[in-house]
Design a protein around this motif. Structure first.
Motif, PDB file in Angstrom:
ATOM      1  N   LEU A   5      49.501  46.101  35.283  1.00 51.97           N
ATOM      2  CA  LEU A   5      47.990  45.816  35.394  1.00 51.97           C
ATOM      3  C   LEU A   5      47.484  46.433  36.511  1.00 51.97           C
ATOM      4  N   ASP A   6      46.627  47.269  36.262  1.00 51.73           N
ATOM      5  CA  ASP A   6      45.925  47.874  37.301  1.00 51.73           C
ATOM      6  C   ASP A   6      44.648  46.933  37.643  1.00 51.73           C
ATOM      7  N   ILE A   7      44.361  46.365  38.910  1.00 48.23           N
ATOM      8  CA  ILE A   7      43.138  45.555  39.162  1.00 48.23           C
ATOM      9  C   ILE A   7      42.437  46.137  40.149  1.00 48.23           C
ATOM     10  N   ALA A   8      41.184  46.436  39.767  1.00 43.45           N
ATOM     11  CA  ALA A   8      40.021  47.165  40.627  1.00 43.45           C
ATOM     12  C   ALA A   8      38.685  46.582  40.687  1.00 43.45           C
ATOM     13  N   VAL A  17      32.336  44.890  39.626  1.00 47.51           N
ATOM     14  CA  VAL A  17      32.875  44.428  38.394  1.00 47.51           C
ATOM     15  C   VAL A  17      34.512  44.592  38.655  1.00 47.51           C
ATOM     16  N   LEU A  18      35.216  43.537  37.897  1.00 44.13           N
ATOM     17  CA  LEU A  18      36.729  43.570  37.917  1.00 44.13           C
ATOM     18  C   LEU A  18      37.015  44.445  36.643  1.00 44.13           C
ATOM     19  N   THR A  19      38.045  45.350  36.935  1.00 44.77           N
ATOM     20  CA  THR A  19      38.445  45.919  35.668  1.00 44.77           C
ATOM     21  C   THR A  19      40.143  45.622  35.869  1.00 44.77           C
ATOM     22  N   LEU A  20      40.735  45.189  34.676  1.00 44.53           N
ATOM     23  CA  LEU A  20      42.046  44.847  34.254  1.00 44.53           C
ATOM     24  C   LEU A  20      42.778  45.724  33.350  1.00 44.53           C
ATOM     25  N   THR A  21      43.533  46.858  33.691  1.00 45.04           N
ATOM     26  CA  THR A  21      43.868  47.940  32.816  1.00 45.04           C
ATOM     27  C   THR A  21      45.369  48.054  33.029  1.00 45.04           C
ATOM     28  N   ALA A  29      49.473  37.394  37.141  1.00 48.04           N
ATOM     29  CA  ALA A  29      48.678  36.208  37.213  1.00 48.04           C
ATOM     30  C   ALA A  29      48.489  36.140  38.823  1.00 48.04           C
ATOM     31  N   ALA A  30      49.521  35.852  39.489  1.00 46.00           N
ATOM     32  CA  ALA A  30      49.503  35.834  40.853  1.00 46.00           C
ATOM     33  C   ALA A  30      48.693  36.765  41.821  1.00 46.00           C
ATOM     34  N   ARG A  31      49.058  38.077  41.159  1.00 38.33           N
ATOM     35  CA  ARG A  31      48.683  39.302  41.791  1.00 38.33           C
ATOM     36  C   ARG A  31      46.911  39.321  41.707  1.00 38.33           C
ATOM     37  N   VAL A  32      46.597  38.886  40.430  1.00 47.73           N
ATOM     38  CA  VAL A  32      45.158  38.846  40.183  1.00 47.73           C
ATOM     39  C   VAL A  32      44.323  37.538  41.024  1.00 47.73           C
TER      40      VAL A  32
END
Length: 177
Positions: A5-8, A17-21, A29-32
């Motif tokens: 998962l790329d989180i930006a 805005v959050l993007t989860l790709t 989950a812990a990373r997000v």
């Protein structure tokens, strides 16, 4: 699509805005949560584009988004398959373009050669019960699971825009007219 998962948080019209790709891997989950906790300003929307992955992590990401009252959004070119719809379900509002692909299937837990079948079945049923409770908590009709339960793990059942609305999983974005 990224293997993890790329989180930006790009800006959209002056707002983050959050993007989860990408694929939802164990530990995402812990990373997000850590990512969200480090932000100075929380986004109000999350854009999803994922082939799925870890059900547990998807549920925890969803809980984190709901706790922060963040909406979920999908554009026409986005996909949200397998475990990803559980993140979609967490949005305080949930919008998906009619051309976005949202799909479900049976959860895949890998081949188990260690546990007796009755224990493995018990764990799967417990997991399904947790998912159904989660969907209910998010305001999504748990009957959406009937499509997942009858679709083999190596196939995808794509929900129609009408089914998304019926199950309260997502509505079409309101027109800008």
């Amino acid at each position: 699509m990224p293997d993890r998962l790329d989180i930006a948080t790009p800006e959209w019209e002056g707002e983050p805005v959050l993007t989860l790709t990408g694929r939802i891997a164990e530990g995402d989950a812990a990373r997000v949560v850590a990512y969200l906790d480090a932000l100075e300003r929380l986004p109000t929307e999350t854009y999803l584009n994922s082939p799925g992955g870890s059900v547990y992590d998807a549920l925890e990401i969803g809980r984190a988004l709901r706790a922060r009252e963040i909406a979920t959004v999908m554009t026409a070119s986005d996909i949200c398959l397998s475990a990803c719809p559980y993140i979609l379900a967490a949005g305080v509002t949930r919008h998906a373009d009619p051309d976005a692909m949202i799909g479900v299937h049976q959860h895949y837990f890998g081949q188990n050669t260690v546990l007796p079948a009755f224990i493995a079945v018990e764990q799967i049923q417990r997991g399904q019960g947790e998912v159904m409770e989660y969907l209910q908590d998010m305001g999504v009709d748990p009957l959406v699971m009937r499509h997942a339960l009858v679709t083999p793990w190596d196939e995808i059942y794509l929900l129609t825009p009408a089914e998304r609305a019926t199950y309260r999983l997502a509505s079409e974005p309101e027109s800008q007219g």
